[in-house]
Write a protein that holds these residues in place. Structure first.
Motif, PDB file in Angstrom:
ATOM      1  N   GLY A  70      11.722 -51.910   2.719  1.00  0.00           N
ATOM      2  CA  GLY A  70      10.385 -51.918   3.489  1.00  0.00           C
ATOM      3  C   GLY A  70       9.305 -51.679   2.724  1.00  0.00           C
ATOM      4  N   THR A  71       8.131 -51.312   3.379  1.00  0.00           N
ATOM      5  CA  THR A  71       6.847 -51.271   2.885  1.00  0.00           C
ATOM      6  C   THR A  71       5.852 -50.681   3.648  1.00  0.00           C
ATOM      7  OG1 THR A  71       5.062 -52.527   1.735  1.00  0.00           O
ATOM      8  CG2 THR A  71       5.776 -53.447   3.577  1.00  0.00           C
ATOM      9  N   GLY A  72       4.711 -50.091   3.178  1.00  0.00           N
ATOM     10  CA  GLY A  72       3.854 -49.376   4.270  1.00  0.00           C
ATOM     11  C   GLY A  72       2.797 -48.218   3.413  1.00  0.00           C
ATOM     12  N   THR A  73       1.647 -48.321   3.686  1.00  0.00           N
ATOM     13  CA  THR A  73       0.905 -47.042   3.204  1.00  0.00           C
ATOM     14  C   THR A  73       1.446 -45.625   4.082  1.00  0.00           C
ATOM     15  OG1 THR A  73      -0.665 -47.394   4.491  1.00  0.00           O
ATOM     16  CG2 THR A  73      -0.719 -48.423   2.328  1.00  0.00           C
ATOM     17  N   ILE A  74       1.295 -44.761   3.624  1.00  0.00           N
ATOM     18  CA  ILE A  74       1.563 -43.458   4.521  1.00  0.00           C
ATOM     19  C   ILE A  74       0.363 -42.447   4.268  1.00  0.00           C
ATOM     20  CG2 ILE A  74       2.978 -42.023   3.067  1.00  0.00           C
ATOM     21  CD1 ILE A  74       4.909 -41.556   5.693  1.00  0.00           C
ATOM     22  N   ASP A  75      -0.126 -41.657   5.458  1.00  0.00           N
ATOM     23  CA  ASP A  75      -1.043 -40.790   5.132  1.00  0.00           C
ATOM     24  C   ASP A  75      -0.498 -39.252   5.270  1.00  0.00           C
ATOM     25  OD1 ASP A  75      -0.797 -40.088   7.801  1.00  0.00           O
ATOM     26  OD2 ASP A  75      -2.688 -40.845   8.231  1.00  0.00           O
ATOM     27  N   ASP A  76      -1.005 -38.136   4.994  1.00  0.00           N
ATOM     28  CA  ASP A  76      -0.473 -36.842   5.101  1.00  0.00           C
ATOM     29  C   ASP A  76       0.223 -36.769   6.395  1.00  0.00           C
ATOM     30  OD1 ASP A  76      -1.328 -36.669   2.527  1.00  0.00           O
ATOM     31  OD2 ASP A  76      -2.796 -35.071   2.846  1.00  0.00           O
ATOM     32  N   ASN A  77      -0.179 -37.260   7.321  1.00  0.00           N
ATOM     33  CA  ASN A  77       0.361 -37.118   8.723  1.00  0.00           C
ATOM     34  C   ASN A  77       1.457 -37.744   9.127  1.00  0.00           C
ATOM     35  OD1 ASN A  77      -1.277 -34.871   9.213  1.00  0.00           O
ATOM     36  ND2 ASN A  77      -2.920 -36.159   9.682  1.00  0.00           N
ATOM     37  N   GLY A  78       1.966 -38.689   8.185  1.00  0.00           N
ATOM     38  CA  GLY A  78       2.917 -39.758   8.541  1.00  0.00           C
ATOM     39  C   GLY A  78       2.732 -41.132   9.069  1.00  0.00           C
ATOM     40  N   LYS A  79       1.111 -41.705   9.094  1.00  0.00           N
ATOM     41  CA  LYS A  79       0.958 -42.502   9.883  1.00  0.00           C
ATOM     42  C   LYS A  79       1.139 -43.708   8.895  1.00  0.00           C
ATOM     43  CE  LYS A  79      -3.034 -44.968  12.233  1.00  0.00           C
ATOM     44  NZ  LYS A  79      -4.347 -44.971  12.524  1.00  0.00           N
ATOM     45  N   VAL A  80       1.621 -44.921   9.078  1.00  0.00           N
ATOM     46  CA  VAL A  80       2.078 -46.014   8.405  1.00  0.00           C
ATOM     47  C   VAL A  80       0.852 -47.074   8.481  1.00  0.00           C
ATOM     48  CG1 VAL A  80       3.619 -47.755   7.872  1.00  0.00           C
ATOM     49  CG2 VAL A  80       4.470 -45.516   8.546  1.00  0.00           C
ATOM     50  N   GLY A  81       0.458 -47.493   7.535  1.00  0.00           N
ATOM     51  CA  GLY A  81      -0.629 -48.337   7.365  1.00  0.00           C
ATOM     52  C   GLY A  81      -0.082 -49.821   6.849  1.00  0.00           C
ATOM     53  N   PRO A  82      -1.158 -51.063   6.765  1.00  0.00           N
ATOM     54  CA  PRO A  82      -0.621 -52.162   6.433  1.00  0.00           C
ATOM     55  C   PRO A  82      -0.970 -52.188   5.059  1.00  0.00           C
ATOM     56  CG  PRO A  82      -2.771 -52.213   7.432  1.00  0.00           C
ATOM     57  CD  PRO A  82      -2.206 -50.922   7.784  1.00  0.00           C
ATOM     58  N   ILE A  83      -0.392 -53.426   4.467  1.00  0.00           N
ATOM     59  CA  ILE A  83      -0.309 -53.756   2.877  1.00  0.00           C
ATOM     60  C   ILE A  83      -0.514 -55.088   2.869  1.00  0.00           C
ATOM     61  CG2 ILE A  83       1.155 -51.823   2.514  1.00  0.00           C
ATOM     62  CD1 ILE A  83       2.653 -55.080   2.652  1.00  0.00           C
ATOM     63  N   GLY A  84      -0.625 -55.533   1.710  1.00  0.00           N
ATOM     64  CA  GLY A  84      -0.903 -57.206   1.445  1.00  0.00           C
ATOM     65  C   GLY A  84       0.398 -57.583   0.778  1.00  0.00           C
ATOM     66  N   GLY A  85       0.346 -59.066   0.923  1.00  0.00           N
ATOM     67  CA  GLY A  85       1.685 -59.591   0.447  1.00  0.00           C
ATOM     68  C   GLY A  85       2.930 -59.428   1.022  1.00  0.00           C
ATOM     69  N   ILE A  86       2.954 -59.199   2.444  1.00  0.00           N
ATOM     70  CA  ILE A  86       4.113 -59.051   3.109  1.00  0.00           C
ATOM     71  C   ILE A  86       5.004 -60.029   2.969  1.00  0.00           C
ATOM     72  CG2 ILE A  86       3.097 -59.835   5.407  1.00  0.00           C
ATOM     73  CD1 ILE A  86       5.538 -56.850   4.934  1.00  0.00           C
ATOM     74  N   GLU A  87       4.514 -61.371   3.008  1.00  0.00           N
ATOM     75  CA  GLU A  87       5.630 -62.622   3.027  1.00  0.00           C
ATOM     76  C   GLU A  87       6.405 -62.434   1.969  1.00  0.00           C
ATOM     77  OE1 GLU A  87       2.335 -62.507   3.488  1.00  0.00           O
ATOM     78  OE2 GLU A  87       1.698 -64.321   4.919  1.00  0.00           O
ATOM     79  N   MET A  88       5.745 -62.139   0.750  1.00  0.00           N
ATOM     80  CA  MET A  88       6.462 -62.108  -0.608  1.00  0.00           C
ATOM     81  C   MET A  88       7.390 -61.085  -0.689  1.00  0.00           C
ATOM     82  SD  MET A  88       5.138 -64.484  -2.123  1.00  0.00           S
ATOM     83  CE  MET A  88       4.618 -65.271  -0.443  1.00  0.00           C
ATOM     84  N   LYS A  89       7.260 -59.749   0.056  1.00  0.00           N
ATOM     85  CA  LYS A  89       7.785 -58.595  -0.073  1.00  0.00           C
ATOM     86  C   LYS A  89       9.265 -58.837   0.830  1.00  0.00           C
ATOM     87  CE  LYS A  89       4.436 -55.295  -1.178  1.00  0.00           C
ATOM     88  NZ  LYS A  89       3.911 -53.970  -0.873  1.00  0.00           N
ATOM     89  N   THR A  90       9.087 -59.523   1.959  1.00  0.00           N
ATOM     90  CA  THR A  90      10.451 -59.797   2.514  1.00  0.00           C
ATOM     91  C   THR A  90      11.244 -60.797   1.929  1.00  0.00           C
ATOM     92  OG1 THR A  90       9.150 -61.486   3.952  1.00  0.00           O
ATOM     93  CG2 THR A  90       9.164 -59.194   5.192  1.00  0.00           C
ATOM     94  N   VAL A  91      10.675 -61.627   1.288  1.00  0.00           N
ATOM     95  CA  VAL A  91      11.545 -62.628   0.602  1.00  0.00           C
ATOM     96  C   VAL A  91      12.296 -61.974  -0.610  1.00  0.00           C
ATOM     97  CG1 VAL A  91      11.364 -64.476  -1.191  1.00  0.00           C
ATOM     98  CG2 VAL A  91       9.938 -64.644   0.927  1.00  0.00           C
TER      99      VAL A  91
END
Length: 365
Positions: A283-304
């Motif tokens: 998986g992937t995703g940013t996270i803040d101190d409260n556990g909220k997950v944020g978007p990232i770049g290059g998602i297609e490359m990461k799934t591959v």
């Protein structure tokens, strides 16, 4: 020379000329490709990725892999042939150079920025995991950076803990700017701080730092057009003090996108049983101190990259779902998550084999 032969020769020479031109003509593009994927529950370069001391930990199985993207360097000059090949290649993505290196950012600047984001993502991952486990974490406002040539240079230092400004207690980094800008340029502002060295010594000795200092700084005008704000030339951030030692050992990785997977890995090691049930989850995703997950770049490359290593499920930030779902690698299930709680709920279903109702990504979200 027969006309047909002459035509073929001219065509061949033209093709050679075009190929040569394609090799030597630079184009303003960069390339992204799948990077390494690392199991946060395992070892990397001979040592555990997540190291915890001073607190009981539990055995884990399966994979909770963080994923990365490789990009060409800031000074790499892509030629036309490479760009065309990248556009045609399934596993690569050619993007405008300014997408990766905006405003003429150098390789060194990009590396430094990525390192800072990676460090911050680790801190947020620790806080999110411990909050999920109801383990108290002490937080404070600190001086993150001091701008050279500003009033704070030589008076405040990175790592100083800001307790108050003009006698008003500071609870959030935004409080600092709010209190400073109540002044007019040229007026004095008083910072009550715990010096960085005193704070570091207190943390090492596992005590509360009590030594404070009052630092008076004369504000300067901002560079804004129009009305000038009062500034002192610092940026404020948040520092956390953890009740036990947590180290994340992973070199040559930058950016904030591993935050979610670090948080899940820490949660897994600090709780009995295991989150994956032996399943390969990436998986992937940013996270803040409260556990909220944020978007990232290059998602297609990461799934591959994840599927290439054997991942069966991929925890995907909700905002990345439409792009990821357009070309999902065969055999990989994209699971939509918006918070750490979402991810923990999905992992519960995965290890129970109850995957029919998993929140899956679609091209609409």
């Amino acid at each position: 020379m027969p006309r047909r032969t002459a035509t073929m020769l001219a065509s061949t020479l033209m093709l050679i000329a075009l190929l040569c031109a394609g090799v030597f003509i630079p184009v303003p593009y960069s390339e992204m490709s799948p990077g390494p994927t690392v199991n946060t529950l395992g070892d990397h370069d001979g040592e555990p990725v997540l190291q915890i001391s001073g607190r009981k930990t539990y055995p884990t199985t399966g994979h909770l892999n963080m994923t990365t993207v490789r990009v060409t360097s800031a000074d790499y000059k892509m030629n036309l042939v490479e760009a065309v090949y990248g556009w045609l290649a399934h596993d690569n993505k050619v993007v405008p150079h300014d997408t990766l290196y905006p405003d003429g950012k150098t390789e060194e600047q990009s590396t430094q920025e990525n390192a800072e984001e990676f460090s911050q993502s680790q801190e947020s991952a620790k806080v999110a995991a411990l909050k999920e486990l109801k383990i108290p974490v002490k937080s404070g406002v600190i001086v993150s950076t001091v701008v050279k040539g500003t009033p704070s240079e030589g008076k405040l230092h990175a790592g100083d803990v800001v307790k108050a400004v003009d006698g008003t207690a500071v609870k959030e980094p935004s409080d600092v700017a709010e209190l400073v800008t109540k002044h007019k340029p040229g007026e004095d502002v008083v910072f009550t701080i715990v010096p960085a060295k005193e704070q570091a010594a207190a943390e090492k000795e596992k005590r509360t730092a009590t030594k404070t200092e009052d630092i008076t700084i004369t504000t300067a005008p901002s560079d804004d057009s129009g009305e000038k704000r009062a500034i002192v030339g610092i940026s404020a951030g948040t520092d956390h003090t953890f009740p036990f030692t947590i180290d994340i050992k992973l070199a040559d990785v930058g950016g904030p996108s591993a935050g979610l997977m670090f948080a899940l890995g820490l949660y897994d090691k600090l709780t009995p049983g295991d989150l994956t049930g032996g399943t390969f989850v990436a998986g992937t995703g940013t996270i803040d101190d409260n556990g909220k997950v944020g978007p990232i770049g290059g998602i297609e490359m990461k799934t591959v990259g994840a599927r290439g290593k054997g991942a069966q499920y991929f925890l995907t930030p909700a905002d990345n779902c439409p792009a990821a779902a357009k070309d999902t690698p065969k055999g990989l299930t994209l699971v939509k998550v918006g918070t750490m709680d979402d991810a923990l709920g999905a992992l519960k279903d995965i290890r129970a084999g109850d995957t029919a109702d998993l929140p899956k990504c679609t091209t609409k979200g």
